[in-house]
Design a protein around this motif. Structure first.
Motif, PDB file in Angstrom:
ATOM      1  N   ASP A 266      35.689  43.033  55.280  1.00  0.00           N
ATOM      2  CA  ASP A 266      35.236  41.901  54.612  1.00  0.00           C
ATOM      3  C   ASP A 266      33.629  41.647  54.925  1.00  0.00           C
ATOM      4  O   ASP A 266      33.078  41.201  54.249  1.00  0.00           O
ATOM      5  N   ARG A 334      37.773  37.509  41.471  1.00  0.00           N
ATOM      6  CA  ARG A 334      39.227  37.897  41.655  1.00  0.00           C
ATOM      7  C   ARG A 334      39.761  37.500  42.752  1.00  0.00           C
ATOM      8  O   ARG A 334      40.782  36.996  43.246  1.00  0.00           O
ATOM      9  N   LYS A 335      39.134  38.380  43.819  1.00  0.00           N
ATOM     10  CA  LYS A 335      39.777  38.330  45.190  1.00  0.00           C
ATOM     11  C   LYS A 335      39.369  37.025  46.056  1.00  0.00           C
ATOM     12  O   LYS A 335      40.386  36.525  46.639  1.00  0.00           O
ATOM     13  N   GLU A 340      41.880  37.108  49.097  1.00  0.00           N
ATOM     14  CA  GLU A 340      41.936  38.435  49.614  1.00  0.00           C
ATOM     15  C   GLU A 340      40.923  39.320  48.930  1.00  0.00           C
ATOM     16  O   GLU A 340      40.367  38.967  47.946  1.00  0.00           O
ATOM     17  N   MET A 341      40.295  40.353  49.713  1.00  0.00           N
ATOM     18  CA  MET A 341      39.207  41.273  49.517  1.00  0.00           C
ATOM     19  C   MET A 341      39.498  42.697  49.718  1.00  0.00           C
ATOM     20  O   MET A 341      38.912  43.004  50.580  1.00  0.00           O
ATOM     21  N   GLU A 342      40.539  43.064  49.391  1.00  0.00           N
ATOM     22  CA  GLU A 342      40.961  44.443  49.769  1.00  0.00           C
ATOM     23  C   GLU A 342      40.272  45.594  49.057  1.00  0.00           C
ATOM     24  O   GLU A 342      40.212  46.536  49.509  1.00  0.00           O
TER      25      GLU A 342
END
Length: 366
Positions: A266, A334-335, A340-342
């Motif tokens: 991240d 979107r994340k 979340e930022m996968e």
């Protein structure tokens, strides 16, 4: 033979490639400076590309990158392929796992399967064709190694060059610019690397943006070659040093993701986003394109055909950057919305859509 001679004379017309008042003979035979040799960019880079391919697949991947990846816990698991079927292979190569309903229906009738069996076969085939996590790690480790070393090399080469600090030096006394040995190597290595990536692109797993990536590689080679032939090497060196740095934090972020360190991923993604926006959508149009579009012809004092061709390719490169920036920002939004930022996307790595297709396939097969 006569036709080839006429074509060569027409293609290399001095009225197209050179500013008014210059000839190929006057430039290449001038003893006061060294003009770029056209054949250099179409000979030496292929040797460098071959060395890169050998170094990557015969030395670094098996003996360095893969062992490091395994030591860090990266998995090397490939999905089991479905039963062989000539009919289904033809459909897979055309549509991958998302064949139209009519095609699925016809395949089911031909093979005596249900439509669900056809869809499952395609999903299983797509899953088995994907690069393993260890393969992804090795690919990204290779690119990270190259970009890091090349960026350092670029800063060393350009640090004492006046055009790094004042871009107008790209146009003063043009085209009589001497090509130093370090600039020669800087160019040959870059072209060799992109030929390496273009060649290996055909044997790697095809993604949704594979055609876009291939076009980017080809456009980059054309841009570098064109700038070399026309002795836009000074500006070309600035474009190169500006473009290679953003991929480093992106690749590192995805490598840490494969290692299970999403906290570091991240942070690196934020670094990537800042560097990308600063270089690709900031400095490139404001610093590079502004100079080529509005300063070059004023300093040179003339417009000629290659000026438009070169600027057209630079503008096309900017459009590709804008397209990728849109994809990156869309994923960020979107994340952030879902906390979340996968999955993040870069110009040099695996696309989010591929990950989504994997998840969709797994859900349908449950």
């Amino acid at each position: 033979m006569m036709a080839l001679t006429h074509f060569s004379k027409w293609f290399w017309s001095e009225d197209v490639w050179l500013p008014p008042g210059y000839t190929w003979e006057s430039l290449t035979q001038d003893e006061q400076f060294t003009y770029p040799n056209f054949y250099d960019v179409w000979t030496y880079p292929f040797v460098i590309a071959a060395l890169f391919i050998a170094l990557r697949y015969l030395v670094l991947t098996p003996f360095v990158f893969s062992p490091i990846g395994l030591a860090l816990g990266v998995k090397d698991i490939r999905s089991r392929p479905p039963p062989p079927s000539v009919t289904m292979e033809a459909i897979f190569h055309q549509y991958r796992s998302r064949a139209p309903e009519e095609t699925v229906r016809k395949a089911a009738d031909t093979l005596g399967w249900t439509e669900r069996q056809v869809e499952r076969w395609l999903r299983q085939r797509a899953s088995s064709a994907r690069t393993t996590d260890l393969g992804k790690f090795s690919n990204m480790a290779w690119e990270t190694t190259y970009y890091t070393l090349y960026c350092v090399f670029g800063l060393v080469v350009l640090w004492d060059k006046p055009w790094l600090w004042d871009i107008r030096h790209c146009w003063y006394n043009f085209p009589k610019h001497d090509v130093d040995a370090d600039i020669w190597w800087y160019y040959m290595i870059a072209v060799g690397y992109y030929w390496c990536m273009t060649i290996t692109h055909t044997i790697q797993h095809q993604r949704k943006d594979s055609l876009q990536l291939f076009a980017h590689h080809v456009l980059t080679i054309l841009l570098i070659s064109c700038s070399w032939v026309c002795n836009f090497a000074r500006l070309g060196s600035l474009v190169l040093v500006l473009h290679e740095c953003a991929d480093i934090p992106m690749l590192l972020a995805k490598m840490f993701k494969l290692c299970g360190r999403k906290d570091i991923m991240d942070k690196l993604f934020v670094v990537f986003l800042l560097v990308w926006l600063t270089t690709r959508t900031g400095l490139f149009p404001i610093w590079i394109l502004r100079s080529t579009l509005f300063q070059a012809h004023v300093v040179i004092g003339a417009w000629y055909p290659v000026y438009y061709i070169f600027n057209g390719m630079l503008l096309l490169l900017l459009l590709i950057h804008i397209g990728w920036t849109y994809l990156i920002l869309r994923i960020v939004v979107r994340k952030v919305r879902y906390n979340e930022m996968e999955d993040v996307r870069s110009s040099t790595d695996y696309s989010l859509e591929d990950d989504e297709e994997d998840e969709e396939s797994q859900k349908k097969d449950l």
